[in-house]
Design a protein around this motif. Structure first.
Motif, PDB file in Angstrom:
ATOM      1  N   GLY A   1      -1.452 -57.990  12.185  1.00  0.00           N
ATOM      2  CA  GLY A   1      -0.135 -58.137  12.805  1.00  0.00           C
ATOM      3  C   GLY A   1       1.016 -57.515  12.045  1.00  0.00           C
ATOM      4  O   GLY A   1       2.094 -57.317  12.582  1.00  0.00           O
ATOM      5  N   ARG A   2       0.817 -57.220  10.756  1.00  0.00           N
ATOM      6  CA  ARG A   2       1.981 -56.784   9.972  1.00  0.00           C
ATOM      7  C   ARG A   2       1.558 -55.928   8.776  1.00  0.00           C
ATOM      8  O   ARG A   2       0.368 -55.776   8.496  1.00  0.00           O
ATOM      9  CB  ARG A   2       2.755 -58.000   9.480  1.00  0.00           C
ATOM     10  N   VAL A   3       2.585 -55.421   8.095  1.00  0.00           N
ATOM     11  CA  VAL A   3       2.361 -54.676   6.855  1.00  0.00           C
ATOM     12  C   VAL A   3       3.074 -55.459   5.758  1.00  0.00           C
ATOM     13  O   VAL A   3       4.304 -55.521   5.754  1.00  0.00           O
ATOM     14  CB  VAL A   3       2.949 -53.245   6.961  1.00  0.00           C
ATOM     15  N   PRO A   4       2.347 -56.084   4.841  1.00  0.00           N
ATOM     16  CA  PRO A   4       3.020 -56.874   3.802  1.00  0.00           C
ATOM     17  C   PRO A   4       4.040 -56.029   3.033  1.00  0.00           C
ATOM     18  O   PRO A   4       3.834 -54.826   2.826  1.00  0.00           O
ATOM     19  CB  PRO A   4       1.876 -57.314   2.883  1.00  0.00           C
ATOM     20  N   THR A   5       5.123 -56.686   2.617  1.00  0.00           N
ATOM     21  CA  THR A   5       6.218 -55.949   1.967  1.00  0.00           C
ATOM     22  C   THR A   5       5.760 -55.262   0.673  1.00  0.00           C
ATOM     23  O   THR A   5       6.335 -54.253   0.277  1.00  0.00           O
ATOM     24  CB  THR A   5       7.376 -56.907   1.620  1.00  0.00           C
ATOM     25  N   TYR A   6       4.728 -55.811   0.022  1.00  0.00           N
ATOM     26  CA  TYR A   6       4.290 -55.243  -1.260  1.00  0.00           C
ATOM     27  C   TYR A   6       3.248 -54.126  -1.095  1.00  0.00           C
ATOM     28  O   TYR A   6       2.709 -53.637  -2.094  1.00  0.00           O
ATOM     29  CB  TYR A   6       3.735 -56.349  -2.168  1.00  0.00           C
ATOM     30  N   THR A   7       3.000 -53.697   0.153  1.00  0.00           N
ATOM     31  CA  THR A   7       1.935 -52.705   0.389  1.00  0.00           C
ATOM     32  C   THR A   7       2.176 -51.407  -0.386  1.00  0.00           C
ATOM     33  O   THR A   7       1.264 -50.883  -1.044  1.00  0.00           O
ATOM     34  CB  THR A   7       1.798 -52.408   1.901  1.00  0.00           C
ATOM     35  N   GLN A   8       3.407 -50.905  -0.311  1.00  0.00           N
ATOM     36  CA  GLN A   8       3.716 -49.637  -0.995  1.00  0.00           C
ATOM     37  C   GLN A   8       3.515 -49.755  -2.516  1.00  0.00           C
ATOM     38  O   GLN A   8       2.942 -48.872  -3.139  1.00  0.00           O
ATOM     39  CB  GLN A   8       5.154 -49.228  -0.706  1.00  0.00           C
ATOM     40  N   ASP A   9       3.970 -50.892  -3.073  1.00  0.00           N
ATOM     41  CA  ASP A   9       3.800 -51.116  -4.517  1.00  0.00           C
ATOM     42  C   ASP A   9       2.319 -51.182  -4.875  1.00  0.00           C
ATOM     43  O   ASP A   9       1.899 -50.663  -5.907  1.00  0.00           O
ATOM     44  CB  ASP A   9       4.466 -52.442  -4.938  1.00  0.00           C
TER      45      ASP A   9
END
Ligand SMILES: [Fe+2]
Length: 254
Positions: A113-121
């Motif tokens: 359902g989503r992309v966790p905010t820490y994905t890029q990190d």
């Protein structure tokens, strides 16, 4: 053909239920022209836990069963890792299994359902450790579907992606099919894989998906995906095309 994502290991997740089911899956895979599969059981997707040492032991066992049954299908080591905050600790604890245990690529699953905010990190941290994450089936992620720019950012950060063959041929509906095409159009897809769970509705549809891609984009695009899987298997870096950004909507039209 090489399939870098499937659930052929028996009794470990929502894929194959038992050895006989794995043998049926293997036969179907071979019939469809697949010679190598990566066994990639779910890990930490809120339901299943499959750590590295267990997967290795099970792959050895299943490989022996295939040899006894005379099935010409090579199984490779893998794991479908759900992103979680403690991923780096899990890596340290040797619970994470990269593809072929080479420490170079891993399948990374986002929550649907989503992309966790820490994905890029997390992508950044994994890259620092020499591991390139391959985001599996981004076309089936609700947040990415609504905001494809997020996917562009993740690829810019250095992640690769894998489209599921069933999405490409419409097995998950028109919306996911057209988003799959859009991802390819923007050079944001690097691999195609089956994510096969059984011999029924979620089977080995790689051949059909490559046919669709050839019809739609020409044989070069199919070669691109096939070659990337081969490079990966050889432990080399896949080819990466320059991602094309998504244009701003003008009067509500892309
Ligand atoms: Fe999967």
């Amino acid at each position: 053909m090489i399939d870098i994502h499937c659930h052929i290991l028996p009794g470990v997740d929502d894929g194959s239920t038992e050895v006989d089911a794995s043998i049926s899956m293997a036969k179907k895979a071979v019939e469809s022209g697949i010679t190598h599969v990566y066994a990639t059981p779910h890990h930490l997707n809120e339901k299943y836990v499959n750590v590295k040492r267990d997967i290795i032991a099970r792959v050895v066992k299943l490989s022996e069963s295939f040899q006894q049954a005379d099935i010409p299908l090579t199984i490779h080591l893998g794991q479908e890792v759900r992103i979680h905050r403690d991923l780096l600790t899990s890596l340290e604890k040797e619970e994470i299994l990269t593809l072929d245990d080479k420490g170079r690529h891993m399948l990374l699953e986002l929550p649907s359902g989503r992309v966790p905010t820490y994905t890029q990190d997390m992508i950044y941290e994994l890259l620092l450790q020499g591991i390139t994450p391959i985001i599996v089936h981004p076309e089936r992620n609700k947040e990415l579907l609504e905001n494809p720019k997020r996917l562009f950012e993740l690829v810019q950060e250095g992640a690769l992606t894998q489209i599921t063959s069933g999405s490409m041929i419409g097995n998950f509906g028109k919306r996911i099919q057209s988003f799959s095409k859009k991802i390819i159009d923007h050079n944001l897809a690097h691999f195609l894989a089956t994510d096969a769970h059984n011999i029924g509705s979620r089977g080995f549809t790689l051949h059909e998906a490559y046919d669709t891609i050839t019809k739609m984009y020409g044989i070069e695009r199919t070669f691109y995906f096939k070659e990337n899987a081969e490079l990966l298997m050889k432990g080399q870096s896949p080819a990466i095309e320059k991602p094309a950004p998504f244009k701003k909507k003008i009067l509500g039209i892309f």
